[in-house]
Write a protein that holds these residues in place. Structure first.
Motif, PDB file in Angstrom:
ATOM      1  N   GLU A   1      -3.393   5.681  10.075  1.00  0.00           N
ATOM      2  CA  GLU A   1      -2.607   5.492   8.855  1.00  0.00           C
ATOM      3  C   GLU A   1      -3.094   6.406   7.736  1.00  0.00           C
ATOM      4  O   GLU A   1      -2.291   6.898   6.944  1.00  0.00           O
ATOM      5  CB  GLU A   1      -2.681   4.038   8.395  1.00  0.00           C
ATOM      6  CG  GLU A   1      -1.776   3.107   9.162  1.00  0.00           C
ATOM      7  CD  GLU A   1      -1.589   1.780   8.448  1.00  0.00           C
ATOM      8  OE1 GLU A   1      -0.523   1.176   8.592  1.00  0.00           O
ATOM      9  OE2 GLU A   1      -2.531   1.348   7.753  1.00  0.00           O
ATOM     10  N   ARG A   2      -4.405   6.617   7.679  1.00  0.00           N
ATOM     11  CA  ARG A   2      -4.920   7.537   6.659  1.00  0.00           C
ATOM     12  C   ARG A   2      -4.408   8.941   6.905  1.00  0.00           C
ATOM     13  O   ARG A   2      -4.054   9.658   5.965  1.00  0.00           O
ATOM     14  CB  ARG A   2      -6.453   7.517   6.656  1.00  0.00           C
ATOM     15  CG  ARG A   2      -7.064   8.429   5.601  1.00  0.00           C
ATOM     16  CD  ARG A   2      -8.581   8.400   5.616  1.00  0.00           C
ATOM     17  NE  ARG A   2      -9.090   7.145   5.094  1.00  0.00           N
ATOM     18  CZ  ARG A   2     -10.387   6.847   5.020  1.00  0.00           C
ATOM     19  NH1 ARG A   2     -11.291   7.704   5.478  1.00  0.00           N
ATOM     20  NH2 ARG A   2     -10.783   5.683   4.526  1.00  0.00           N
TER      21      ARG A   2
ATOM     22  N   THR B   1      -6.034  10.712  -4.358  1.00  0.00           N
ATOM     23  CA  THR B   1      -6.801  10.944  -3.134  1.00  0.00           C
ATOM     24  C   THR B   1      -7.768   9.798  -2.883  1.00  0.00           C
ATOM     25  O   THR B   1      -7.940   9.351  -1.736  1.00  0.00           O
ATOM     26  CB  THR B   1      -7.574  12.264  -3.239  1.00  0.00           C
ATOM     27  OG1 THR B   1      -6.681  13.307  -3.615  1.00  0.00           O
ATOM     28  CG2 THR B   1      -8.229  12.620  -1.924  1.00  0.00           C
TER      29      THR B   1
ATOM     30  N   THR C   1      -7.799  15.743   5.185  1.00  0.00           N
ATOM     31  CA  THR C   1      -8.147  14.541   5.947  1.00  0.00           C
ATOM     32  C   THR C   1      -9.532  14.675   6.578  1.00  0.00           C
ATOM     33  O   THR C   1     -10.362  13.763   6.489  1.00  0.00           O
ATOM     34  CB  THR C   1      -7.102  14.294   7.054  1.00  0.00           C
ATOM     35  OG1 THR C   1      -5.804  14.219   6.466  1.00  0.00           O
ATOM     36  CG2 THR C   1      -7.390  13.004   7.797  1.00  0.00           C
TER      37      THR C   1
ATOM     38  N   PHE D   1      -6.262   3.105   3.194  1.00  0.00           N
ATOM     39  CA  PHE D   1      -5.821   3.406   4.554  1.00  0.00           C
ATOM     40  C   PHE D   1      -7.014   3.734   5.452  1.00  0.00           C
ATOM     41  O   PHE D   1      -8.022   4.258   4.988  1.00  0.00           O
ATOM     42  CB  PHE D   1      -4.831   4.576   4.547  1.00  0.00           C
ATOM     43  CG  PHE D   1      -3.576   4.298   3.754  1.00  0.00           C
ATOM     44  CD1 PHE D   1      -2.516   3.617   4.328  1.00  0.00           C
ATOM     45  CD2 PHE D   1      -3.479   4.708   2.429  1.00  0.00           C
ATOM     46  CE1 PHE D   1      -1.372   3.354   3.598  1.00  0.00           C
ATOM     47  CE2 PHE D   1      -2.334   4.446   1.682  1.00  0.00           C
ATOM     48  CZ  PHE D   1      -1.280   3.765   2.278  1.00  0.00           C
ATOM     49  N   ARG D   2      -6.845   3.438   6.717  1.00  0.00           N
ATOM     50  CA  ARG D   2      -7.877   3.717   7.719  1.00  0.00           C
ATOM     51  C   ARG D   2      -7.233   4.362   8.942  1.00  0.00           C
ATOM     52  O   ARG D   2      -6.044   4.185   9.207  1.00  0.00           O
ATOM     53  CB  ARG D   2      -8.574   2.422   8.156  1.00  0.00           C
ATOM     54  CG  ARG D   2      -9.295   1.667   7.050  1.00  0.00           C
ATOM     55  CD  ARG D   2     -10.552   2.392   6.592  1.00  0.00           C
ATOM     56  NE  ARG D   2     -11.259   1.631   5.581  1.00  0.00           N
ATOM     57  CZ  ARG D   2     -11.020   1.708   4.274  1.00  0.00           C
ATOM     58  NH1 ARG D   2     -10.069   2.517   3.835  1.00  0.00           N
ATOM     59  NH2 ARG D   2     -11.710   0.985   3.424  1.00  0.00           N
TER      60      ARG D   2
ATOM     61  N   VAL E   1      -5.934   6.870  -1.330  1.00  0.00           N
ATOM     62  CA  VAL E   1      -5.677   7.049   0.099  1.00  0.00           C
ATOM     63  C   VAL E   1      -6.922   6.658   0.899  1.00  0.00           C
ATOM     64  O   VAL E   1      -6.833   5.943   1.911  1.00  0.00           O
ATOM     65  CB  VAL E   1      -5.261   8.500   0.405  1.00  0.00           C
ATOM     66  CG1 VAL E   1      -5.167   8.718   1.915  1.00  0.00           C
ATOM     67  CG2 VAL E   1      -3.926   8.822  -0.253  1.00  0.00           C
ATOM     68  N   GLN E   2      -8.100   7.111   0.441  1.00  0.00           N
ATOM     69  CA  GLN E   2      -9.349   6.747   1.115  1.00  0.00           C
ATOM     70  C   GLN E   2      -9.566   5.237   1.103  1.00  0.00           C
ATOM     71  O   GLN E   2     -10.055   4.655   2.067  1.00  0.00           O
ATOM     72  CB  GLN E   2     -10.531   7.431   0.426  1.00  0.00           C
ATOM     73  CG  GLN E   2     -10.600   8.934   0.603  1.00  0.00           C
ATOM     74  CD  GLN E   2     -11.088   9.319   1.985  1.00  0.00           C
ATOM     75  OE1 GLN E   2     -10.297   9.580   2.866  1.00  0.00           O
ATOM     76  NE2 GLN E   2     -12.398   9.332   2.172  1.00  0.00           N
TER      77      GLN E   2
ATOM     78  N   ARG F   1       0.833  -1.212   0.000  1.00  0.00           N
ATOM     79  CA  ARG F   1       0.000   0.000   0.000  1.00  0.00           C
ATOM     80  C   ARG F   1       0.860   1.251   0.000  1.00  0.00           C
ATOM     81  O   ARG F   1       0.560   2.220  -0.687  1.00  0.00           O
ATOM     82  CB  ARG F   1      -0.911   0.002   1.235  1.00  0.00           C
ATOM     83  CG  ARG F   1      -2.017  -1.035   1.195  1.00  0.00           C
ATOM     84  CD  ARG F   1      -2.809  -1.003   2.477  1.00  0.00           C
ATOM     85  NE  ARG F   1      -1.933  -1.255   3.610  1.00  0.00           N
ATOM     86  CZ  ARG F   1      -2.123  -0.735   4.820  1.00  0.00           C
ATOM     87  NH1 ARG F   1      -3.133   0.071   5.046  1.00  0.00           N
ATOM     88  NH2 ARG F   1      -1.302  -1.012   5.813  1.00  0.00           N
TER      89      ARG F   1
END
Length: 477
Positions: free
Chosen positions: A139-140, A128, A395, A135-136, A131-132, A16
């Motif tokens: 980490e996001r 973008t 974010t 990652f959670r 990333v959504q 990732r």
């Protein structure tokens, strides 16, 4: 249908982060081309014999087509797979960069820049969205921190890198290397993007239509808003400003169409996202902040090169403190945003305003000494503040957006940033030139006045952040 997670996507999975790294390289490359070309204008003029109108299109055409395709590109990635959209976008960006570097006439260069901007607009929402998707939680925040650092640095470092390339390549051909530098990077990004980014699951039917009427309405509305802004210097008729209310009416029609279309199909952009206060206020903050943020570099470069006679390389170096501060604070902001929330954005905006006020103070009167040295510390402070704005705000804005809508939501957010940038440069640039004319060529005074306006615009973003903070406090009581 959202893209699937890559195999082994548990926390710490290296794949990732490798995929994110490829996305960040592409983001840096595409956003760099917003500002890197500014310092190459004199060389292009000399090499191609371009008219002022041609040069304006070289500069603004990229931003125009970039902004036009963002939401549609994000929706395409949501519906058909982000890997495919990303790879096609980077491949087109690489090809059009090469075409721009090979230009033999102003028309050729303008056409290449228009296509290059559209390719950049295809790439950015995918990053973008990834990333959504990948990652959670904390980490996001870290991933968005890296993305925010990339955005901040690419925007600010463009004049420095452009000046360096022109210095190395010479006045006649150095401007071509401003475009050629993208080619090897783009080729590597295409190969690694196809290998590392997650694909949409095979064999699953795609029920998402791409809403062609919505695409046309949104594109027309954004075009009508942006065109008079990016062509403000070359299009002298006052009637150009009539396009802005016309654009707003078309966007109202877009909203009505999307509401109707959503009853039966998946729309280009789900208007229900605006019922999320985090998304709505975050989008407003981004639009207003970019209106002041990008205008700073536009007038600072003019002041240093045209007003004070510094070289393109020195002008780029003068902006480096801001870029360094933004990069450092963006990485930190990504780690802190989940702990502090919107107050972190408010602190960042306040620090930016204080930093810009400090620049105005050190340049009051006729500054004695080197302007790049005098402004280094205040710009570093403003850059630190900026890093606490871009990443945390992005974010927070996208935190509650469902992953299947991440691309279109990011596209709308970035469209607002592009409109804000164009409007801010138009407003701040107009004040700069009018102040220069009324003061009899006093460049320092014109720069200070325009910087005060940019700071005032950023202060409006601070007001929006404070509103969100107050509403959150009321809700907790």
């Amino acid at each position: 249908m959202p893209d699937r997670q890559p195999a082994g996507s548990e926390p710490g999975d290296i794949r990732r982060w490798q995929a994110l790294g490829v996305g960040l390289v592409a983001t840096f490359m595409t956003l760099l081309d917003v500002s890197i070309v500014n310092v190459a204008v004199p060389s292009m003029d000399e090499a191609l014999g371009a008219s002022p109108s041609d040069l304006q299109w070289v500069l603004s055409g990229y931003a125009l087509t970039f902004g036009l395709v963002l939401v549609s590109a994000g929706r395409l990635g949501d519906a058909r797979g982000r890997r495919t959209a990303f790879v096609v976008g980077v491949a087109l960006f690489t090809l059009t960069s090469a075409l721009a570097g090979l230009a033999r006439s102003p028309g050729w260069l303008v056409a290449a820049r228009l296509m290059q901007g559209a390719a950049a607009g295809l790439v950015n929402p995918q990053v973008t969205g990834l990333v959504q998707q990948l990652f959670r939680g904390s980490e996001r925040g870290r991933a968005f921190g890296l993305l925010g650092a990339t955005i901040g640095v690419s925007t600010a470092v463009g004049p420095l890198l452009g000046g360096l390339l022109i210095h190395l390549g010479g006045a006649e051909h150095g401007w071509r290397w401003v475009f050629f530098v993208n080619v090897p990077v783009g080729v590597v990004a295409v190969v690694l993007g196809w290998r590392l980014l997650p694909a949409r699951p095979a064999g699953q039917p795609d029920r998402h239509r791409l809403d062609p009427v919505g695409v046309l309405l949104l594109g027309a509305g954004v075009l009508l808003l942006l065109l008079p802004l990016v062509q403000r210097e070359q299009w002298h008729s006052p009637w150009k400003w009539a396009l802005i209310p016309a654009g707003l009416l078309v966007l109202v029609a877009f909203g009505l169409w999307e509401r109707r279309y959503a009853r039966q199909q998946t729309p280009l952009f789900d208007l229900r996202l605006f019922t999320l206060r985090s998304y709505t206020l975050g989008a407003v903050i981004a639009l207003v902040y970019f209106g002041g943020f990008t205008a700073i570099f536009f007038v600072f470069t003019l002041y240093l090169q045209n007003g004070l006679g510094y070289s393109a390389l020195v002008a780029g170096l003068a902006i480096t403190p801001f870029a360094l501060g933004s990069a450092l604070a963006s990485a930190l902001g990504g780690r802190l945003v989940n702990r502090f929330g919107r107050p972190l954005v408010g602190i960042g905006l306040l620090v930016v305003v204080v930093g810009l006020a400090a620049v105005v103070l050190v340049l009051r009167g006729s500054p004695a000494g080197s302007v790049p040295l005098l402004t280094a510390v205040p710009l570093l402070l403003a850059g630190l503040g900026s890093g606490l704005v871009i990443t945390p705000n992005q974010t927070l804005t996208l935190a509650q957006v469902p992953v299947p809508q991440a691309g279109s939501a990011a596209g709308m957010l970035q469209t607002g940033q592009r409109i804000g940038s164009a409007a801010g440069i138009a407003a701040v640039g107009s004040l700069f030139f009018s102040s220069l004319a009324s003061s009899g060529g006093q460049w320092s005074a014109a720069f200070r006045h325009s910087l005060l306006l940019a700071g005032g615009i950023i202060a409006l973003a601070l007001v929006a952040a404070v509103v969100d903070i107050v509403l959150n406090l009321d809700r907790r009581r």
